[in-house]
Design a protein around this motif. Structure first.
Motif, PDB file in Angstrom:
ATOM      1  N   LEU A  47      50.198  36.213  25.669  1.00  0.00           N
ATOM      2  CA  LEU A  47      51.548  35.924  25.214  1.00  0.00           C
ATOM      3  C   LEU A  47      52.386  35.712  26.458  1.00  0.00           C
ATOM      4  O   LEU A  47      52.374  36.536  27.355  1.00  0.00           O
ATOM      5  CB  LEU A  47      52.122  37.102  24.409  1.00  0.00           C
ATOM      6  N   ASP A  48      53.095  34.603  26.529  1.00  0.00           N
ATOM      7  CA  ASP A  48      53.941  34.347  27.692  1.00  0.00           C
ATOM      8  C   ASP A  48      55.123  35.295  27.682  1.00  0.00           C
ATOM      9  O   ASP A  48      55.697  35.569  26.649  1.00  0.00           O
ATOM     10  CB  ASP A  48      54.429  32.898  27.686  1.00  0.00           C
ATOM     11  N   GLY A  49      55.505  35.805  28.845  1.00  0.00           N
ATOM     12  CA  GLY A  49      56.623  36.729  28.887  1.00  0.00           C
ATOM     13  C   GLY A  49      56.896  37.255  30.278  1.00  0.00           C
ATOM     14  O   GLY A  49      56.418  36.733  31.261  1.00  0.00           O
ATOM     15  N   ILE A  50      57.676  38.331  30.333  1.00  0.00           N
ATOM     16  CA  ILE A  50      58.077  38.934  31.591  1.00  0.00           C
ATOM     17  C   ILE A  50      57.712  40.413  31.574  1.00  0.00           C
ATOM     18  O   ILE A  50      57.067  40.878  30.662  1.00  0.00           O
ATOM     19  CB  ILE A  50      59.595  38.751  31.829  1.00  0.00           C
ATOM     20  N   VAL A  51      58.155  41.163  32.550  1.00  0.00           N
ATOM     21  CA  VAL A  51      57.911  42.588  32.709  1.00  0.00           C
ATOM     22  C   VAL A  51      56.456  42.786  33.184  1.00  0.00           C
ATOM     23  O   VAL A  51      55.807  41.850  33.579  1.00  0.00           O
ATOM     24  CB  VAL A  51      58.219  43.373  31.400  1.00  0.00           C
ATOM     25  N   GLU A  52      55.954  44.031  33.161  1.00  0.00           N
ATOM     26  CA  GLU A  52      54.591  44.289  33.626  1.00  0.00           C
ATOM     27  C   GLU A  52      53.585  43.610  32.726  1.00  0.00           C
ATOM     28  O   GLU A  52      53.714  43.627  31.511  1.00  0.00           O
ATOM     29  CB  GLU A  52      54.300  45.783  33.673  1.00  0.00           C
ATOM     30  N   LYS A  53      52.576  43.043  33.337  1.00  0.00           N
ATOM     31  CA  LYS A  53      51.549  42.336  32.587  1.00  0.00           C
ATOM     32  C   LYS A  53      50.244  43.118  32.686  1.00  0.00           C
ATOM     33  O   LYS A  53      49.587  43.109  33.718  1.00  0.00           O
ATOM     34  CB  LYS A  53      51.394  40.917  33.111  1.00  0.00           C
ATOM     35  N   THR A  54      49.897  43.795  31.597  1.00  0.00           N
ATOM     36  CA  THR A  54      48.667  44.578  31.525  1.00  0.00           C
ATOM     37  C   THR A  54      47.644  43.819  30.702  1.00  0.00           C
ATOM     38  O   THR A  54      47.961  43.316  29.620  1.00  0.00           O
ATOM     39  CB  THR A  54      48.926  45.959  30.888  1.00  0.00           C
ATOM     40  N   ILE A  55      46.430  43.763  31.217  1.00  0.00           N
ATOM     41  CA  ILE A  55      45.357  43.024  30.566  1.00  0.00           C
ATOM     42  C   ILE A  55      44.161  43.945  30.354  1.00  0.00           C
ATOM     43  O   ILE A  55      43.760  44.668  31.259  1.00  0.00           O
ATOM     44  CB  ILE A  55      44.936  41.802  31.411  1.00  0.00           C
ATOM     45  N   VAL A  56      43.598  43.908  29.147  1.00  0.00           N
ATOM     46  CA  VAL A  56      42.357  44.610  28.844  1.00  0.00           C
ATOM     47  C   VAL A  56      41.194  43.682  29.179  1.00  0.00           C
ATOM     48  O   VAL A  56      41.214  42.506  28.804  1.00  0.00           O
ATOM     49  CB  VAL A  56      42.283  45.007  27.350  1.00  0.00           C
ATOM     50  N   VAL A  57      40.197  44.220  29.885  1.00  0.00           N
ATOM     51  CA  VAL A  57      38.973  43.473  30.173  1.00  0.00           C
ATOM     52  C   VAL A  57      37.802  44.324  29.694  1.00  0.00           C
ATOM     53  O   VAL A  57      37.585  45.424  30.206  1.00  0.00           O
ATOM     54  CB  VAL A  57      38.809  43.163  31.678  1.00  0.00           C
ATOM     55  N   THR A  58      37.063  43.840  28.698  1.00  0.00           N
ATOM     56  CA  THR A  58      35.875  44.562  28.238  1.00  0.00           C
ATOM     57  C   THR A  58      34.651  44.061  28.998  1.00  0.00           C
ATOM     58  O   THR A  58      34.629  42.931  29.476  1.00  0.00           O
ATOM     59  CB  THR A  58      35.648  44.394  26.720  1.00  0.00           C
ATOM     60  N   GLY A  59      33.670  44.933  29.129  1.00  0.00           N
ATOM     61  CA  GLY A  59      32.471  44.569  29.880  1.00  0.00           C
ATOM     62  C   GLY A  59      32.758  44.398  31.355  1.00  0.00           C
ATOM     63  O   GLY A  59      32.125  43.597  32.042  1.00  0.00           O
ATOM     64  N   ALA A  60      33.720  45.166  31.866  1.00  0.00           N
ATOM     65  CA  ALA A  60      34.202  44.994  33.238  1.00  0.00           C
ATOM     66  C   ALA A  60      33.321  45.658  34.292  1.00  0.00           C
ATOM     67  O   ALA A  60      33.575  45.520  35.479  1.00  0.00           O
ATOM     68  CB  ALA A  60      35.634  45.531  33.349  1.00  0.00           C
ATOM     69  N   GLY A  61      32.279  46.358  33.877  1.00  0.00           N
ATOM     70  CA  GLY A  61      31.431  47.054  34.829  1.00  0.00           C
ATOM     71  C   GLY A  61      30.404  46.180  35.521  1.00  0.00           C
ATOM     72  O   GLY A  61      29.845  46.568  36.539  1.00  0.00           O
ATOM     73  N   HIS A  62      30.162  44.995  34.996  1.00  0.00           N
ATOM     74  CA  HIS A  62      29.097  44.130  35.520  1.00  0.00           C
ATOM     75  C   HIS A  62      29.487  42.659  35.420  1.00  0.00           C
ATOM     76  O   HIS A  62      30.373  42.292  34.662  1.00  0.00           O
ATOM     77  CB  HIS A  62      27.812  44.273  34.689  1.00  0.00           C
TER      78      HIS A  62
END
Length: 176
Positions: A47-62
């Motif tokens: 979603l386009d926007g402002i403020v802090e941008k937090t992103i979930v990444v699944t399978g991020a260990g490899h």
């Protein structure tokens, strides 16, 4: 609208980095952008926007998940790294730029309640994006040690659960 950005080169390099010239397809639907990188089954909802941008990444260990986390951290996004192996997630987190901005949560995406618990424990109020990258593959032997259901539960149902659990947080993101 739908556009294809095709450029030569790019993709995942031998060193695990994702080059920005990878073939990308973007489909715009209201304020949601859905991008699919055709070098793997990766879905990015933003979603386009402002403020802090937090992103979930699944399978991020490899693999691809780790490479995506590196790319996003280099662009100063705060990351919630989800996966089944906390040790691998922590190794990923420690390898990222501004590692203290990122947090790791062990969860199995085949269990919606584990994703919900990870999001709740994180204390995040809203999400800018979700990279539903976690998945499994490998050989499948029909009827003998058949892993079909495990593959479907992870790659299809787990992706669905990830998006459904993250959707309320995406909707809360402040659009500027």
């Amino acid at each position: 609208s739908c556009t294809d950005d095709k450029q030569s080169g790019g993709g995942i390099q031998p060193n695990g980095r994702i080059e920005k010239s990878a073939t990308t397809k973007r489909v715009h639907w209201h304020s949601v952008e859905f991008a699919a990188k055709f070098f793997g089954a990766i879905f990015l909802i933003t979603l386009d926007g402002i403020v802090e941008k937090t992103i979930v990444v699944t399978g991020a260990g490899h693999g691809i998940g780790k490479a995506i986390a590196k790319l996003l951290s280099d662009q100063n996004y705060a990351l919630l790294l989800l996966g089944r192996d906390l040790t691998h997630l922590e190794n990923t987190r420690l390898s990222l730029k501004n590692s203290s901005m990122h947090h790791c949560y062990s969860c199995d995406i085949r269990q919606a309640e584990q994703i919900h618990k990870a999001l709740t424990e994180s204390g995040v109020q809203s999400l800018y994006a979700v990279v539903a990258n976690a998945g499994i593959g490998g050989e499948n032997h029909y009827l003998k040690e058949d892993s079909w259901q495990k593959i479907i539960d992870t790659n299809l149902t787990g992706t669905y659960y990830t998006i459904q659990e993250c959707l309320p947080y995406l909707k809360k993101y402040v659009v500027g």
